[in-house]
Enzyme design. Structure first.
Site, PDB file in Angstrom:
ATOM      1  N   TYR A  96     -16.623  32.019  63.637  1.00  0.00           N
ATOM      2  CA  TYR A  96     -16.149  32.145  62.252  1.00  0.00           C
ATOM      3  C   TYR A  96     -14.856  31.381  62.056  1.00  0.00           C
ATOM      4  CZ  TYR A  96     -14.941  34.538  57.895  1.00  0.00           C
ATOM      5  OH  TYR A  96     -14.631  34.844  56.593  1.00  0.00           O
TER       6      TYR A  96
ATOM      7  N   GLU B 182     -23.400  32.316  72.444  1.00  0.00           N
ATOM      8  CA  GLU B 182     -22.556  32.013  71.297  1.00  0.00           C
ATOM      9  C   GLU B 182     -23.013  30.709  70.649  1.00  0.00           C
ATOM     10  OE1 GLU B 182     -18.016  32.353  71.057  1.00  0.00           O
ATOM     11  OE2 GLU B 182     -18.309  30.185  70.924  1.00  0.00           O
TER      12      GLU B 182
ATOM     13  N   HIS C  39      -3.501  32.710  76.235  1.00  0.00           N
ATOM     14  CA  HIS C  39      -2.537  31.601  76.212  1.00  0.00           C
ATOM     15  C   HIS C  39      -2.135  31.249  74.786  1.00  0.00           C
ATOM     16  CE1 HIS C  39      -2.929  30.403  80.517  1.00  0.00           C
ATOM     17  NE2 HIS C  39      -3.973  31.198  80.370  1.00  0.00           N
TER      18      HIS C  39
ATOM     19  N   ALA D 148     -13.383  28.986  62.994  1.00  0.00           N
ATOM     20  CA  ALA D 148     -12.570  28.345  64.027  1.00  0.00           C
ATOM     21  C   ALA D 148     -12.390  26.870  63.701  1.00  0.00           C
ATOM     22  CB  ALA D 148     -13.231  28.512  65.387  1.00  0.00           C
TER      23      ALA D 148
ATOM     24  N   GLN E  91     -12.875  35.621  76.984  1.00  0.00           N
ATOM     25  CA  GLN E  91     -12.598  34.203  76.927  1.00  0.00           C
ATOM     26  C   GLN E  91     -13.194  33.557  78.184  1.00  0.00           C
ATOM     27  OE1 GLN E  91     -12.172  31.569  75.402  1.00  0.00           O
ATOM     28  NE2 GLN E  91     -10.163  31.993  74.488  1.00  0.00           N
TER      29      GLN E  91
HETATM   30  P1  FAD Z   1      -5.442  40.378  68.686  1.00  0.00           P
HETATM   31  O1  FAD Z   1      -6.220  41.476  69.292  1.00  0.00           O
HETATM   32  O2  FAD Z   1      -4.960  40.607  67.317  1.00  0.00           O
HETATM   33  O3  FAD Z   1      -4.243  40.068  69.651  1.00  0.00           O
HETATM   34  C1  FAD Z   1      -3.383  38.979  69.444  1.00  0.00           C
HETATM   35  C2  FAD Z   1      -2.232  39.098  70.403  1.00  0.00           C
HETATM   36  O4  FAD Z   1      -1.368  40.091  69.929  1.00  0.00           O
HETATM   37  C3  FAD Z   1      -2.635  39.536  71.805  1.00  0.00           C
HETATM   38  O5  FAD Z   1      -2.934  38.448  72.648  1.00  0.00           O
HETATM   39  C4  FAD Z   1      -1.420  40.269  72.273  1.00  0.00           C
HETATM   40  O6  FAD Z   1      -0.488  39.340  72.815  1.00  0.00           O
HETATM   41  C5  FAD Z   1      -0.878  40.849  71.001  1.00  0.00           C
HETATM   42  N1  FAD Z   1      -1.272  42.268  70.826  1.00  0.00           N
HETATM   43  C6  FAD Z   1      -2.170  42.750  69.923  1.00  0.00           C
HETATM   44  N2  FAD Z   1      -2.261  44.091  70.030  1.00  0.00           N
HETATM   45  C7  FAD Z   1      -1.399  44.458  71.008  1.00  0.00           C
HETATM   46  C8  FAD Z   1      -1.025  45.704  71.591  1.00  0.00           C
HETATM   47  N3  FAD Z   1      -1.518  46.867  71.165  1.00  0.00           N
HETATM   48  N4  FAD Z   1      -0.121  45.695  72.617  1.00  0.00           N
HETATM   49  C9  FAD Z   1       0.414  44.538  73.070  1.00  0.00           C
HETATM   50  N5  FAD Z   1       0.105  43.334  72.539  1.00  0.00           N
HETATM   51  C10 FAD Z   1      -0.776  43.284  71.525  1.00  0.00           C
HETATM   52  N6  FAD Z   1     -11.130  32.486  66.909  1.00  0.00           N
HETATM   53  C11 FAD Z   1     -11.586  32.146  65.662  1.00  0.00           C
HETATM   54  O7  FAD Z   1     -10.789  31.710  64.809  1.00  0.00           O
HETATM   55  N7  FAD Z   1     -12.924  32.252  65.339  1.00  0.00           N
HETATM   56  C12 FAD Z   1     -13.835  32.718  66.219  1.00  0.00           C
HETATM   57  O8  FAD Z   1     -15.032  32.800  65.920  1.00  0.00           O
HETATM   58  C13 FAD Z   1     -13.396  33.103  67.539  1.00  0.00           C
HETATM   59  N8  FAD Z   1     -14.259  33.625  68.453  1.00  0.00           N
HETATM   60  C14 FAD Z   1     -13.787  34.071  69.670  1.00  0.00           C
HETATM   61  C15 FAD Z   1     -14.679  34.690  70.551  1.00  0.00           C
HETATM   62  C16 FAD Z   1     -14.229  35.170  71.781  1.00  0.00           C
HETATM   63  C17 FAD Z   1     -15.194  35.850  72.722  1.00  0.00           C
HETATM   64  C18 FAD Z   1     -12.853  35.017  72.140  1.00  0.00           C
HETATM   65  C19 FAD Z   1     -12.366  35.497  73.471  1.00  0.00           C
HETATM   66  C20 FAD Z   1     -11.967  34.395  71.276  1.00  0.00           C
HETATM   67  C21 FAD Z   1     -12.415  33.931  70.011  1.00  0.00           C
HETATM   68  N9  FAD Z   1     -11.535  33.357  69.084  1.00  0.00           N
HETATM   69  C22 FAD Z   1     -12.008  32.964  67.839  1.00  0.00           C
HETATM   70  C23 FAD Z   1     -10.119  33.126  69.419  1.00  0.00           C
HETATM   71  C24 FAD Z   1      -9.206  34.305  69.019  1.00  0.00           C
HETATM   72  O9  FAD Z   1      -9.220  34.512  67.634  1.00  0.00           O
HETATM   73  C25 FAD Z   1      -7.827  33.923  69.479  1.00  0.00           C
HETATM   74  O10 FAD Z   1      -7.802  33.865  70.868  1.00  0.00           O
HETATM   75  C26 FAD Z   1      -6.671  34.790  69.002  1.00  0.00           C
HETATM   76  O11 FAD Z   1      -5.482  34.175  69.495  1.00  0.00           O
HETATM   77  C27 FAD Z   1      -6.629  36.227  69.558  1.00  0.00           C
HETATM   78  O12 FAD Z   1      -7.595  36.990  69.059  1.00  0.00           O
HETATM   79  P2  FAD Z   1      -7.637  38.587  69.323  1.00  0.00           P
HETATM   80  O13 FAD Z   1      -8.791  39.045  68.527  1.00  0.00           O
HETATM   81  O14 FAD Z   1      -7.609  38.908  70.739  1.00  0.00           O
HETATM   82  O15 FAD Z   1      -6.253  38.990  68.668  1.00  0.00           O
END
Ligand code: FAD
Length: 328
Positions: free
Chosen positions: A59, A27, A179, A61, A206
């Protein structure tokens, strides 16, 4: 006359073939200054020597501008042999604006995305969806697939290109629950299943500090019907201050004994070596547990990443003698 050859003589030695090699990916984040951009060129060249399967570019962040992500992805695509994956989020954009951003990436030739909900903009504590925007990463996965399908329907040339280079969409997974959203691992497994149902191809996790968390996530995800590969995200544990900062950002607190061990070294080289060793043990444990590869959070520095690959026999290359400093 027939000659009998002992079975041992004809058996090929057990060496991992290139296809058996676990995937290796890195990354990167967009640089925040021209100086940082120049240093990143050297970092990318060093990482390229490890022949990673892909590099991902974060992106938006922490309020960083989205243009710089696009520029870095284009630079990687057009000036290196690396395959970039563009992170993309739902933050601050209407659905139409997100469609336009996806179209721009596709026009550039980008074929791989990491679809995320996104962190709140800098200064904000809560994540609020744009009133006319997407609410979850699963919706973004669906939208990516829809935009690609519409382009292929509009133009047979695009359709052929899409067949030759299919769109791939990755998503995030959280070994200890997310979290940032107050979610448990069970919530994350449910979310991961919905991302898969929307069309995600694989997941990247994560950061985490113990192999059992990752292995439990994979086990629970498989039991729930998640079949896509789940690549563990690995942060080299060489800099205790960074571990603490990442802990604050992600809610994944580094273990006290790890921090105590790292801060106990006066000699930075000895600390670096110890940190890489600890990380290598984690990598070996998740690979032994069936992980398909590793995604290394480089923080735009190559030395720890390459030393880690070297120690785990994943194809590291000697790092140049001078390590570019942290990007500012
Ligand atoms: P989502 O999939 O939309 O989920 C958000 C929350 O909604 C989940 O934790 C869950 O509690 C709930 N939820 C969603 N769908 C369901 C369902 N069907 N059933 C039950 N609960 C549900 N952030 C940035 O801004 N830019 C980046 O470039 C970036 N890169 C990342 C790269 C990696 C590998 C990781 C692990 C994280 C990254 N993040 C980044 C952080 C990420 O955007 C945040 O952690 C955000 O809070 C959650 O993203 P998500 O795509 O999992 O969200």
């Amino acid at each position: 006359m027939t000659m009998t050859v002992a079975r041992d003589e004809v058996q090929a030695p057990q060496r991992p073939t290139p296809a058996d090699r676990p995937t290796v990916s890195f990354e990167l984040f967009p640089p925040r200054s021209e100086d940082g951009a120049n240093r990143l060129v050297a970092t990318i060249a060093a990482l390229e020597s490890a022949r990673p399967d892909f590099v991902s570019v974060t992106y938006g962040a922490s309020g960083r501008t989205r243009q710089t992500t696009r520029r870095l992805v284009a630079q990687i695509l057009h000036t290196t042999s690396l395959t970039p994956i563009a992170h993309l989020t739902c933050v601050d954009n209407s659905r139409d604006e997100t469609v336009a951003i996806i179209e721009e990436f596709l026009d550039e030739g980008v074929r791989s995305f990491l679809a995320l909900r996104g962190d709140p903009p800098a200064g904000a504590t809560d994540w609020q969806p744009h009133p006319a925007g997407l609410r979850t990463s699963a919706e973004l996965v669906t939208l990516l697939r829809e935009v690609e399908a519409a382009r292929c329907a509009r133009s047979q040339a695009q359709a052929v290109r899409g067949l030759v280079k299919p769109l791939s969409v990755a998503v995030a997974a959280f070994p200890r629950g997310n979290h940032a959203t107050g979610g448990t691992r069970a919530d994350d497994v449910a979310a991961l299943l919905s991302k898969q149902q929307a069309g995600a191809d694989f997941a990247i996790t994560q950061v985490f500090w113990d192999a059992p968390s990752y292995l439990a996530l994979v086990g629970e995800a498989r039991a729930a019907g998640v079949t896509i590969p789940i690549i563990p995200g690995i942060l080299p544990a060489t800099d205790p201050d960074r571990l603490v900062r990442v802990g604050r950002l992600t809610g994944v607190t580094p273990p006290d004994d790890l921090l105590a061990r790292l801060t106990g070294y006066d000699d930075p080289t000895a600390r670096h070596r110890a940190g890489v060793r600890v990380t290598a043990d984690l990598v070996n444990a998740v690979l032994d547990g069936g992980a398909p590869g590793i995604h290394v959070y480089t923080f735009n520095q190559h030395r720890a990443a390459l030393d880690l690959l070297d120690l785990t026999h994943l194809g590291g290359a000697p790092a140049p003698r001078t390590e570019p400093k942290d990007l500012v």
